[in-house]
Design a protein around this motif. Structure first.
Motif, PDB file in Angstrom:
ATOM      1  N   VAL A   1       0.850  -1.192   0.000  1.00  0.00           N
ATOM      2  CA  VAL A   1       0.000   0.000   0.000  1.00  0.00           C
ATOM      3  C   VAL A   1       0.884   1.240   0.000  1.00  0.00           C
ATOM      4  N   GLY A   2       0.767   2.058  -1.043  1.00  0.00           N
ATOM      5  CA  GLY A   2       1.555   3.283  -1.137  1.00  0.00           C
ATOM      6  C   GLY A   2       0.712   4.491  -0.776  1.00  0.00           C
ATOM      7  N   GLU A   3       0.843   4.959   0.464  1.00  0.00           N
ATOM      8  CA  GLU A   3       0.048   6.083   0.944  1.00  0.00           C
ATOM      9  C   GLU A   3       0.926   7.292   1.261  1.00  0.00           C
ATOM     10  N   GLY A   4       2.133   7.274   0.781  1.00  0.00           N
ATOM     11  CA  GLY A   4       3.052   8.371   1.038  1.00  0.00           C
ATOM     12  C   GLY A   4       4.482   7.858   1.033  1.00  0.00           C
ATOM     13  N   TYR A   5       5.437   8.777   0.868  1.00  0.00           N
ATOM     14  CA  TYR A   5       6.847   8.404   0.803  1.00  0.00           C
ATOM     15  C   TYR A   5       7.672   9.387   1.613  1.00  0.00           C
ATOM     16  N   VAL A   6       8.683   8.861   2.295  1.00  0.00           N
ATOM     17  CA  VAL A   6       9.563   9.697   3.104  1.00  0.00           C
ATOM     18  C   VAL A   6      11.003   9.371   2.749  1.00  0.00           C
ATOM     19  N   PRO A   7      11.938  10.303   2.979  1.00  0.00           N
ATOM     20  CA  PRO A   7      13.324  10.098   2.534  1.00  0.00           C
ATOM     21  C   PRO A   7      14.153   9.159   3.399  1.00  0.00           C
ATOM     22  N   THR A   8      13.754   8.921   4.658  1.00  0.00           N
ATOM     23  CA  THR A   8      14.586   8.102   5.540  1.00  0.00           C
ATOM     24  C   THR A   8      13.767   7.012   6.224  1.00  0.00           C
ATOM     25  N   PHE A   9      14.473   5.952   6.608  1.00  0.00           N
ATOM     26  CA  PHE A   9      13.817   4.848   7.304  1.00  0.00           C
ATOM     27  C   PHE A   9      13.285   5.288   8.667  1.00  0.00           C
ATOM     28  N   SER A  10      14.022   6.129   9.368  1.00  0.00           N
ATOM     29  CA  SER A  10      13.557   6.591  10.673  1.00  0.00           C
ATOM     30  C   SER A  10      12.255   7.369  10.551  1.00  0.00           C
ATOM     31  N   GLU A  11      12.100   8.156   9.476  1.00  0.00           N
ATOM     32  CA  GLU A  11      10.842   8.873   9.262  1.00  0.00           C
ATOM     33  C   GLU A  11       9.696   7.908   8.983  1.00  0.00           C
ATOM     34  N   LEU A  12       9.986   6.834   8.268  1.00  0.00           N
ATOM     35  CA  LEU A  12       8.974   5.811   8.021  1.00  0.00           C
ATOM     36  C   LEU A  12       8.488   5.209   9.333  1.00  0.00           C
ATOM     37  N   MET A  13       9.427   4.819  10.186  1.00  0.00           N
ATOM     38  CA  MET A  13       9.073   4.130  11.424  1.00  0.00           C
ATOM     39  C   MET A  13       8.407   5.063  12.430  1.00  0.00           C
ATOM     40  N   GLU A  14       8.913   6.278  12.522  1.00  0.00           N
ATOM     41  CA  GLU A  14       8.424   7.192  13.555  1.00  0.00           C
ATOM     42  C   GLU A  14       7.264   8.067  13.089  1.00  0.00           C
ATOM     43  N   GLY A  15       7.148   8.264  11.771  1.00  0.00           N
ATOM     44  CA  GLY A  15       6.138   9.183  11.269  1.00  0.00           C
ATOM     45  C   GLY A  15       4.903   8.534  10.686  1.00  0.00           C
ATOM     46  N   THR A  16       4.861   7.202  10.670  1.00  0.00           N
ATOM     47  CA  THR A  16       3.696   6.498  10.137  1.00  0.00           C
ATOM     48  C   THR A  16       2.707   6.197  11.259  1.00  0.00           C
ATOM     49  N   ASP A  17       1.456   6.520  11.038  1.00  0.00           N
ATOM     50  CA  ASP A  17       0.402   6.175  12.001  1.00  0.00           C
ATOM     51  C   ASP A  17      -0.041   4.746  11.711  1.00  0.00           C
ATOM     52  N   TRP A  18       0.678   3.791  12.281  1.00  0.00           N
ATOM     53  CA  TRP A  18       0.458   2.383  11.972  1.00  0.00           C
ATOM     54  C   TRP A  18      -0.953   1.926  12.310  1.00  0.00           C
ATOM     55  N   ASP A  19      -1.590   2.559  13.274  1.00  0.00           N
ATOM     56  CA  ASP A  19      -2.930   2.158  13.682  1.00  0.00           C
ATOM     57  C   ASP A  19      -3.985   2.457  12.623  1.00  0.00           C
ATOM     58  N   GLN A  20      -3.627   3.215  11.607  1.00  0.00           N
ATOM     59  CA  GLN A  20      -4.579   3.546  10.543  1.00  0.00           C
ATOM     60  C   GLN A  20      -4.633   2.467   9.450  1.00  0.00           C
ATOM     61  N   TYR A  21      -3.750   1.473   9.550  1.00  0.00           N
ATOM     62  CA  TYR A  21      -3.626   0.492   8.480  1.00  0.00           C
ATOM     63  C   TYR A  21      -3.750  -0.927   9.025  1.00  0.00           C
ATOM     64  N   GLY A  22      -4.131  -1.832   8.122  1.00  0.00           N
ATOM     65  CA  GLY A  22      -4.249  -3.234   8.478  1.00  0.00           C
ATOM     66  C   GLY A  22      -5.668  -3.738   8.259  1.00  0.00           C
ATOM     67  N   VAL A  23      -5.810  -5.055   8.304  1.00  0.00           N
ATOM     68  CA  VAL A  23      -7.115  -5.685   8.121  1.00  0.00           C
ATOM     69  C   VAL A  23      -8.077  -5.208   9.211  1.00  0.00           C
ATOM     70  N   GLY A  24      -9.245  -4.776   8.804  1.00  0.00           N
ATOM     71  CA  GLY A  24     -10.240  -4.267   9.731  1.00  0.00           C
ATOM     72  C   GLY A  24     -10.089  -2.792  10.037  1.00  0.00           C
ATOM     73  N   LYS A  25      -8.980  -2.198   9.569  1.00  0.00           N
ATOM     74  CA  LYS A  25      -8.719  -0.782   9.830  1.00  0.00           C
ATOM     75  C   LYS A  25      -8.828   0.066   8.565  1.00  0.00           C
ATOM     76  N   TYR A  26      -8.420  -0.507   7.426  1.00  0.00           N
ATOM     77  CA  TYR A  26      -8.365   0.251   6.181  1.00  0.00           C
ATOM     78  C   TYR A  26      -8.883  -0.631   5.052  1.00  0.00           C
ATOM     79  N   GLU A  27      -9.739  -0.067   4.215  1.00  0.00           N
ATOM     80  CA  GLU A  27     -10.407  -0.847   3.178  1.00  0.00           C
ATOM     81  C   GLU A  27      -9.425  -1.532   2.226  1.00  0.00           C
ATOM     82  N   LYS A  28      -8.325  -0.865   1.883  1.00  0.00           N
ATOM     83  CA  LYS A  28      -7.355  -1.459   0.960  1.00  0.00           C
ATOM     84  C   LYS A  28      -6.710  -2.715   1.531  1.00  0.00           C
ATOM     85  N   CYS A  29      -6.762  -2.883   2.834  1.00  0.00           N
ATOM     86  CA  CYS A  29      -6.125  -4.024   3.490  1.00  0.00           C
ATOM     87  C   CYS A  29      -7.088  -5.185   3.717  1.00  0.00           C
TER      88      CYS A  29
END
Length: 381
Positions: free
Chosen positions: A273-301
């Motif tokens: 699922v491509g919902e945005g892109y960031v330049p560094t791995f730390s930004e991915l891990m720290e800046g992603t709202d993981w609770d918004q994604y996954g089965v039962g959370k987001y239709e694409k999943c």
């Protein structure tokens, strides 16, 4: 999975150490150093981009930075077709020098031509794309003759001392008996199989043949019962993930376990699922709202049961409960009886269409960096 001992020891010690330390950590870096491909598979959502984007490549330095930033012990290089990248032999050598286990995924159309650019290693595996027998695979990739090319490439690579596996993606409409026979053929050839249901990429040309969760479970039960609960075949997948495919376990995905670095940057939230892109791995891990994604959370999943999302969950359970993994591996996958309760999908937030925004942003970056080259590509296209 029968990994060579050096690679197995490094991956095992890393995983155990990270698990004990707690927190989120990657298991495998998913790398897409280019998006261009020499096939146009109907079920693939990776190639629907303008030429200016398809012409982009991650450099050797960017590929090395990606593994250093995330620290994963293994890297799966896909695309697009990675053998189209002229620096791919150097990239593979660079990862092996860092003692990273490298899985180089390819449709094998160029493998005969390119194979002498690579050397066998305990830290290197060819992963050949084969979605079943000749009829199944050639239909899946929409090009006749690709099955024979892939099988010839498998035998060539094995004859040169390479470790080889196949990656098999299953779509709705597949026949369980034919898939089981294909697995029998791979077993005869001594080839391990990485197995996964397909993901319903929103940009894929074919939107009619992706498996629903319920269909996935019943389908794989039908397949596994034809092979002694799956014990007749050798999979790279963990036993608990295969048990999950058969509906015997209810898992939430672990999207950060296989983060994706692509030509756009680090993809949020996951490989699929491509919902945005960031330049560094730390930004991915720290800046992603993981609770918004996954089965039962987001239709694409909602219908996702793909290995890159759920193998990380299975790996965590294997560490917490090694007896469960041992029992499934010894007894085989249960193919009868009740299934585990599934996750409620009714409250998943609606899907957002963000593809065009990403494309426009990337095109603007490319044009700003090379206005003359951009105009030339646009004119040709």
């Amino acid at each position: 999975m029968s990994l060579p001992l050096p690679a197995l020891a490094r991956i095992g010690s890393y995983t155990l150490r990270k698990h004990i330390g707690g927190g989120k950590y990657p298991l495998v870096l998913m790398l897409e150093p280019l998006l261009r491909c020499n096939l146009a598979c109907p079920g693939c959502g990776k190639i629907d981009y303008p030429d200016a984007i398809l012409n982009q490549r991650l450099s050797y330095e960017q590929c090395m930075e990606a593994i250093d930033d995330c620290g994963a012990p293994a890297v799966s290089i896909a695309g697009g077709e990675p053998l189209l990248h002229r620096d791919m032999p150097r990239i593979v050598e660079g990862y092996i020098a860092k003692k990273k286990f490298v899985i180089l995924c390819t449709n094998a159309l160029l493998l005969k031509k390119k194979i002498n650019d690579y050397k066998p290693s305990n830290f290197f595996t060819w992963s050949i794309h084969l979605d079943g027998d000749k009829g199944m695979h050639d239909h899946a990739v929409d090009q006749d003759g690709t099955y024979e090319v892939a099988v010839e490439a498998i035998e060539l690579a094995k004859s040169k001392g390479f470790r080889v596996q196949v990656n098999c993606t299953v779509f709705d409409g597949a026949d369980p008996a034919r898939l089981a026979s294909f697995f029998d053929e791979m077993e005869k050839r001594g080839i391990e199989i990485t197995l996964s249901p397909g993901y319903s990429y929103e940009r894929a040309a074919d939107q009619e043949h992706f498996l629903t969760r319920e269909r996935t479970k019943t389908f794989f039960r039908d397949v596994f019962r034809r092979g002694d609960g799956g014990k007749a075949w050798t999979f790279t997948n963990s036993p608990l993930f295969l048990d999950f495919l058969a509906g015997n376990r209810s898992y939430e995905c672990t999207p950060w376990s296989m983060p994706l670095r692509t030509v756009f940057g680090w993809q949020k939230p996951c490989y699929l699922v491509g919902e945005g892109y960031v330049p560094t791995f730390s930004e991915l891990m720290e800046g992603t709202d993981w609770d918004q994604y996954g089965v039962g959370k987001y239709e694409k999943c909602s219908n996702c049961m793909v290995h890159c999302g759920f193998e990380g969950t299975a790996a965590s359970e294997s560490i917490r409960n090694p007896l469960a993994m041992f029992n499934v591996g010894r007894k085989g996958i249960r193919t009868e009886g009740p299934m585990a309760p599934d996750i409620d999908l009714s409250r998943a937030r609606p899907a957002e269409d963000v593809h065009s925004t990403h494309v426009e942003r990337e095109l603007a970056k490319i044009q700003a960096a090379d206005p003359t080259g951009f105009k030339r590509v646009q004119k040709v296209a």
